[in-house]
Design a protein around this motif. Structure first.
Motif, PDB file in Angstrom:
ATOM      1  N   ASN A  37      -4.458   7.137   3.214  1.00  0.00           N
ATOM      2  CA  ASN A  37      -4.550   8.595   3.296  1.00  0.00           C
ATOM      3  C   ASN A  37      -3.763   9.300   2.197  1.00  0.00           C
ATOM      4  OD1 ASN A  37      -6.237   8.590   5.553  1.00  0.00           O
ATOM      5  ND2 ASN A  37      -4.517   8.484   6.969  1.00  0.00           N
ATOM      6  N   LYS A  38      -2.833   8.610   1.571  1.00  0.00           N
ATOM      7  CA  LYS A  38      -2.065   9.211   0.480  1.00  0.00           C
ATOM      8  C   LYS A  38      -2.857   9.296  -0.815  1.00  0.00           C
ATOM      9  CE  LYS A  38       1.704  10.154   2.662  1.00  0.00           C
ATOM     10  NZ  LYS A  38       2.095  11.581   2.851  1.00  0.00           N
ATOM     11  N   PHE A  39      -3.960   8.556  -0.883  1.00  0.00           N
ATOM     12  CA  PHE A  39      -4.813   8.633  -2.069  1.00  0.00           C
ATOM     13  C   PHE A  39      -5.735   9.848  -1.903  1.00  0.00           C
ATOM     14  CE2 PHE A  39      -3.807   4.038  -1.946  1.00  0.00           C
ATOM     15  CZ  PHE A  39      -3.211   3.940  -3.193  1.00  0.00           C
ATOM     16  N   THR A  55      -9.801   6.674  -3.316  1.00  0.00           N
ATOM     17  CA  THR A  55     -10.359   5.930  -2.181  1.00  0.00           C
ATOM     18  C   THR A  55      -9.773   6.371  -0.847  1.00  0.00           C
ATOM     19  OG1 THR A  55      -8.698   4.215  -2.592  1.00  0.00           O
ATOM     20  CG2 THR A  55     -10.888   3.888  -3.543  1.00  0.00           C
ATOM     21  N   GLY A  56      -9.090   7.513  -0.819  1.00  0.00           N
ATOM     22  CA  GLY A  56      -8.585   8.034   0.447  1.00  0.00           C
ATOM     23  C   GLY A  56      -9.730   8.371   1.390  1.00  0.00           C
ATOM     24  N   SER A  57      -9.448   8.360   2.685  1.00  0.00           N
ATOM     25  CA  SER A  57     -10.490   8.573   3.690  1.00  0.00           C
ATOM     26  C   SER A  57     -11.198   9.908   3.502  1.00  0.00           C
ATOM     27  CB  SER A  57      -9.877   8.493   5.090  1.00  0.00           C
ATOM     28  OG  SER A  57      -9.282   7.235   5.305  1.00  0.00           O
ATOM     29  N   ALA A  58     -10.434  10.973   3.234  1.00  0.00           N
ATOM     30  CA  ALA A  58     -11.031  12.299   3.065  1.00  0.00           C
ATOM     31  C   ALA A  58     -11.942  12.339   1.835  1.00  0.00           C
ATOM     32  CB  ALA A  58      -9.933  13.360   2.953  1.00  0.00           C
ATOM     33  N   TYR A  81       8.480   6.508   6.083  1.00  0.00           N
ATOM     34  CA  TYR A  81       7.525   5.825   6.951  1.00  0.00           C
ATOM     35  C   TYR A  81       6.172   6.539   6.997  1.00  0.00           C
ATOM     36  CZ  TYR A  81      11.484   3.001   8.311  1.00  0.00           C
ATOM     37  OH  TYR A  81      12.570   2.153   8.271  1.00  0.00           O
ATOM     38  N   GLU A  82       6.124   7.756   6.428  1.00  0.00           N
ATOM     39  CA  GLU A  82       4.841   8.436   6.299  1.00  0.00           C
ATOM     40  C   GLU A  82       4.002   7.817   5.180  1.00  0.00           C
ATOM     41  OE1 GLU A  82       5.614  12.546   5.678  1.00  0.00           O
ATOM     42  OE2 GLU A  82       6.812  12.764   7.526  1.00  0.00           O
ATOM     43  N   TYR A  83       4.633   6.984   4.356  1.00  0.00           N
ATOM     44  CA  TYR A  83       3.960   6.340   3.237  1.00  0.00           C
ATOM     45  C   TYR A  83       3.675   4.866   3.504  1.00  0.00           C
ATOM     46  CZ  TYR A  83       4.933  10.385   0.248  1.00  0.00           C
ATOM     47  OH  TYR A  83       4.973  11.646  -0.305  1.00  0.00           O
ATOM     48  N   LEU A  84       4.179   4.337   4.593  1.00  0.00           N
ATOM     49  CA  LEU A  84       4.059   2.909   4.867  1.00  0.00           C
ATOM     50  C   LEU A  84       3.005   2.640   5.927  1.00  0.00           C
ATOM     51  CD1 LEU A  84       7.833   1.884   4.827  1.00  0.00           C
ATOM     52  CD2 LEU A  84       6.153   1.700   2.984  1.00  0.00           C
TER      53      LEU A  84
END
Length: 225
Positions: free
Chosen positions: A185-187, A193-196, A175-178
């Protein structure tokens, strides 16, 4: 041209019956249909790209037959070069002006994001990290999506029992990936294109172009209002 294509894709459904698809807005143009607010500047810039590509083909064809050094053929290179420079400068000016007047409908975007199971890719990454070959992970995630479609659910709505019934590789940490935010955020790879990563690129260009962050914040606040 990719920027213009993206804008046109986002605004493809800008007819009155499809208001739910309008994710951005801009200063109205002079379209003859009062119900239509089409991105004319982007359409014109996209059309101009064909002219620039034509100039490139002219130069490539001109140069491909040259044996060595300078030949009189090169008298014909001035027109396409000068035309391309003039056209591209005009395209950039129009694109910049258009981009500065875009406002995003953040509420509508937020409501639309969960549709389409955008977190299916990160779910496949999760399974790969668990040791499954990607081809197997692809099949497992496809089964999960099919289950969601049949039940009218999102991937994050599936219970752990549902997921384990499809593959024993699933655990509570799935559920950390969903969900949209988790998926984005996983990107985290460079240029993703992740937020960071996007925040890092924004800081880089703010510094490089000497743009005031206060100006960006004011622009975002104006868009929200």
């Amino acid at each position: 041209m990719q920027f213009q294509t993206e804008i046109l894709s986002w605004s493809f459904f800008l007819l009155t019956p499809s208001q739910q698809f309008i994710f951005l807005d801009w200063v109205k143009n002079g379209c003859c249909g009062p119900q239509r607010n089409l991105p004319d500047p982007m359409e014109l810039v996209r059309g101009k790209s064909a002219r620039v590509i034509g100039d490139l083909v002219t130069l490539l064809t001109l140069c491909k037959g040259l044996p060595l050094a300078y030949n009189r053929d090169l008298q014909e290179d001035k027109e396409p070069v000068f035309d391309s420079v003039k056209t591209v400068v005009g395209m950039l000016e129009v694109s910049a002006e258009f981009a500065q007047n875009i406002t995003f409908n953040r509420e509508r975007i937020q409501k639309s994001l969960p549709a389409g199971h955008l977190d299916a890719t990160t779910l496949a990454d999760y399974l790969v990290n668990k040791g499954l070959p990607f081809r197997t992970a692809h099949e497992v995630v496809g089964t999960c999506v099919h289950l969601c479609v049949s039940r009218n659910l999102r991937l994050e709505d599936l219970t752990l029992d549902d997921l384990k019934h499809i593959s024993p590789a699933f655990n509570q940490d799935v559920y950390e990936y969903l969900g949209v935010e988790n998926a984005v955020n996983k990107f985290s790879s460079y240029g993703s294109t992740g937020s960071a990563c996007v925040a890092s690129q924004l800081d880089y260009w703010v510094t490089k172009l000497e743009i005031s962050k206060n100006l960006i914040l004011i622009t975002n606040d104006a868009a929200d209002n």
